[in-house]
Design a protein around this motif. Sequence first.
Motif, PDB file in Angstrom:
ATOM      1  N   LEU A 196     -17.945 -24.666 -23.582  1.00 18.30           N
ATOM      2  CA  LEU A 196     -17.147 -25.829 -23.957  1.00 18.30           C
ATOM      3  C   LEU A 196     -16.089 -25.427 -24.982  1.00 18.30           C
ATOM      4  N   LYS A 197     -14.900 -25.975 -24.821  1.00 18.12           N
ATOM      5  CA  LYS A 197     -13.793 -25.693 -25.715  1.00 18.12           C
ATOM      6  C   LYS A 197     -13.603 -26.847 -26.697  1.00 18.12           C
ATOM      7  N   ASP A 198     -12.745 -26.615 -27.688  1.00 18.82           N
ATOM      8  CA  ASP A 198     -12.469 -27.656 -28.678  1.00 18.82           C
ATOM      9  C   ASP A 198     -11.911 -28.917 -28.034  1.00 18.82           C
ATOM     10  N   ASP A 199     -11.046 -28.746 -27.015  1.00 24.37           N
ATOM     11  CA  ASP A 199     -10.468 -29.931 -26.388  1.00 24.37           C
ATOM     12  C   ASP A 199     -11.507 -30.712 -25.594  1.00 24.37           C
ATOM     13  N   HIS A 200     -12.551 -30.031 -25.100  1.00 23.65           N
ATOM     14  CA  HIS A 200     -13.651 -30.747 -24.442  1.00 23.65           C
ATOM     15  C   HIS A 200     -14.371 -31.638 -25.451  1.00 23.65           C
ATOM     16  N   ILE A 201     -14.637 -31.093 -26.645  1.00 26.15           N
ATOM     17  CA  ILE A 201     -15.321 -31.852 -27.683  1.00 26.15           C
ATOM     18  C   ILE A 201     -14.502 -33.081 -28.068  1.00 26.15           C
ATOM     19  N   LYS A 202     -13.190 -32.944 -28.113  1.00 28.07           N
ATOM     20  CA  LYS A 202     -12.332 -34.064 -28.487  1.00 28.07           C
ATOM     21  C   LYS A 202     -12.428 -35.206 -27.482  1.00 28.07           C
ATOM     22  N   VAL A 203     -12.628 -34.866 -26.212  1.00 28.65           N
ATOM     23  CA  VAL A 203     -12.814 -35.907 -25.199  1.00 28.65           C
ATOM     24  C   VAL A 203     -14.190 -36.549 -25.371  1.00 28.65           C
ATOM     25  N   LEU A 204     -15.215 -35.724 -25.562  1.00 28.05           N
ATOM     26  CA  LEU A 204     -16.566 -36.259 -25.718  1.00 28.05           C
ATOM     27  C   LEU A 204     -16.641 -37.264 -26.860  1.00 28.05           C
ATOM     28  N   GLU A 205     -16.046 -36.926 -27.996  1.00 26.92           N
ATOM     29  CA  GLU A 205     -16.198 -37.795 -29.157  1.00 26.92           C
ATOM     30  C   GLU A 205     -15.383 -39.081 -29.052  1.00 26.92           C
ATOM     31  N   LYS A 206     -14.522 -39.162 -28.017  1.00 27.66           N
ATOM     32  CA  LYS A 206     -13.747 -40.387 -27.812  1.00 27.66           C
ATOM     33  C   LYS A 206     -14.354 -41.304 -26.749  1.00 27.66           C
ATOM     34  N   LEU A 207     -15.424 -40.864 -26.080  1.00 32.91           N
ATOM     35  CA  LEU A 207     -16.040 -41.728 -25.065  1.00 32.91           C
ATOM     36  C   LEU A 207     -16.435 -43.050 -25.708  1.00 32.91           C
ATOM     37  N   PRO A 208     -15.959 -44.167 -25.174  1.00 30.58           N
ATOM     38  CA  PRO A 208     -16.002 -45.431 -25.919  1.00 30.58           C
ATOM     39  C   PRO A 208     -17.374 -46.055 -26.089  1.00 30.58           C
ATOM     40  N   SER A 209     -18.335 -45.739 -25.210  1.00 29.60           N
ATOM     41  CA  SER A 209     -19.641 -46.403 -25.281  1.00 29.60           C
ATOM     42  C   SER A 209     -20.812 -45.441 -25.347  1.00 29.60           C
ATOM     43  N   LEU A 210     -20.545 -44.144 -25.543  1.00 30.69           N
ATOM     44  CA  LEU A 210     -21.600 -43.138 -25.484  1.00 30.69           C
ATOM     45  C   LEU A 210     -22.615 -43.332 -26.606  1.00 30.69           C
ATOM     46  N   GLU A 234     -13.282 -28.300 -17.464  1.00 34.35           N
ATOM     47  CA  GLU A 234     -12.422 -29.326 -18.034  1.00 34.35           C
ATOM     48  C   GLU A 234     -13.244 -30.595 -18.243  1.00 34.35           C
ATOM     49  N   LEU A 235     -12.782 -31.433 -19.143  1.00 34.00           N
ATOM     50  CA  LEU A 235     -13.303 -32.785 -19.297  1.00 34.00           C
ATOM     51  C   LEU A 235     -12.096 -33.716 -19.222  1.00 34.00           C
ATOM     52  N   PRO A 236     -11.824 -34.238 -18.033  1.00 32.76           N
ATOM     53  CA  PRO A 236     -10.605 -35.027 -17.848  1.00 32.76           C
ATOM     54  C   PRO A 236     -10.592 -36.281 -18.710  1.00 32.76           C
ATOM     55  N   GLU A 237      -9.429 -36.620 -19.225  1.00 30.49           N
ATOM     56  CA  GLU A 237      -9.305 -37.791 -20.080  1.00 30.49           C
ATOM     57  C   GLU A 237      -9.550 -39.087 -19.320  1.00 30.49           C
ATOM     58  N   GLU A 238      -9.561 -39.009 -17.979  1.00 27.73           N
ATOM     59  CA  GLU A 238      -9.900 -40.196 -17.193  1.00 27.73           C
ATOM     60  C   GLU A 238     -11.299 -40.700 -17.517  1.00 27.73           C
ATOM     61  N   LEU A 239     -12.153 -39.810 -18.042  1.00 25.77           N
ATOM     62  CA  LEU A 239     -13.504 -40.237 -18.428  1.00 25.77           C
ATOM     63  C   LEU A 239     -13.475 -41.316 -19.508  1.00 25.77           C
ATOM     64  N   LEU A 240     -12.413 -41.350 -20.273  1.00 28.82           N
ATOM     65  CA  LEU A 240     -12.322 -42.330 -21.354  1.00 28.82           C
ATOM     66  C   LEU A 240     -12.223 -43.753 -20.817  1.00 28.82           C
ATOM     67  N   ARG A 241     -11.964 -43.887 -19.520  1.00 24.48           N
ATOM     68  CA  ARG A 241     -11.940 -45.221 -18.898  1.00 24.48           C
ATOM     69  C   ARG A 241     -13.326 -45.656 -18.452  1.00 24.48           C
ATOM     70  N   PHE A 242     -14.328 -44.779 -18.601  1.00 23.89           N
ATOM     71  CA  PHE A 242     -15.701 -45.104 -18.206  1.00 23.89           C
ATOM     72  C   PHE A 242     -16.361 -45.885 -19.339  1.00 23.89           C
ATOM     73  N   THR A 243     -16.080 -47.144 -19.410  1.00 22.18           N
ATOM     74  CA  THR A 243     -16.515 -47.958 -20.550  1.00 22.18           C
ATOM     75  C   THR A 243     -18.004 -48.303 -20.511  1.00 22.18           C
ATOM     76  N   ASN A 244     -18.674 -48.058 -19.374  1.00 22.40           N
ATOM     77  CA  ASN A 244     -20.112 -48.327 -19.279  1.00 22.40           C
ATOM     78  C   ASN A 244     -20.961 -47.089 -19.549  1.00 22.40           C
ATOM     79  N   LEU A 245     -20.342 -45.926 -19.690  1.00 26.04           N
ATOM     80  CA  LEU A 245     -21.086 -44.675 -19.813  1.00 26.04           C
ATOM     81  C   LEU A 245     -21.759 -44.589 -21.186  1.00 26.04           C
ATOM     82  N   THR A 246     -23.084 -44.708 -21.175  1.00 25.88           N
ATOM     83  CA  THR A 246     -23.839 -44.682 -22.431  1.00 25.88           C
ATOM     84  C   THR A 246     -24.709 -43.438 -22.578  1.00 25.88           C
TER      85      THR A 246
END
Length: 222
Positions: A92-106, A70-82
């Motif tokens: 990896l599943k499609d829903d994992h990719i959807k979380v990855l591409e929303k990471l705010p500072s990656l 899983e890639l928990p959506e709580e990761l989206l709160r990691f605003t320093n993660l670059t």
Amino acid sequence: MIFLKLTNLRKLGVIIFDGGEKKEKGTNIIFKHLQSLSVDSWWKDLAIPWNIVLRCPNIYKLRLSGEIRELPEELLRFTNLTKLKLKRFGNLKDDHIKVLEKLPSLRILFADGGTFPAHLVCSEGGFPFLEFLSLDSVEGLKEWKVEKGAMPSLCRLHIEYCSDLKALPDGLQHITTLKELTINSMPSEFCSRLGEGGEDFYKIQHVQSVIITNIIEDEDSE
């Protein structure tokens, strides 16, 4: 766990030998000063324990080695993660990719040794600040599409040992920021599409540096 008392740590590496999900006294501690975290889950049937990762909300560098279920959506709160590196990550599943591409500072993403969806789509507006993407020994991925407006900051793309991938992603031609493309140890059929006059040349004719090394010849070629 002794490390639970070290709340001022800046860098931490954790190796998991069990499920990593046991409830222990002190597991609600937040490592708010931690900047770099590496988690290795050594055994095939043990997934990455998110109860550890999610207690480190201010990290800018994260390395995960082991199966990702899983890639928990709580990761989206990691605003320093670059910077994020995924190694031996399983499927990896499609829903994992959807979380990855929303990471705010990656800005930097490495994927090394795992399986992607056969048909990967990077959505419009996805990976907004990603500058460097490396796919190494990724299996399963056959077709890749980059929607217009996805990865608008991408400068460098590296593809290596992704033998199932048939062609560069459709839509790559819209990423005008792309300056460097490196292709290593890919099949000759894939590489032949990239030269002038090739089927994929239009996708990369704007790229300043294209480096192709260690072309893998087809088994039936003379």
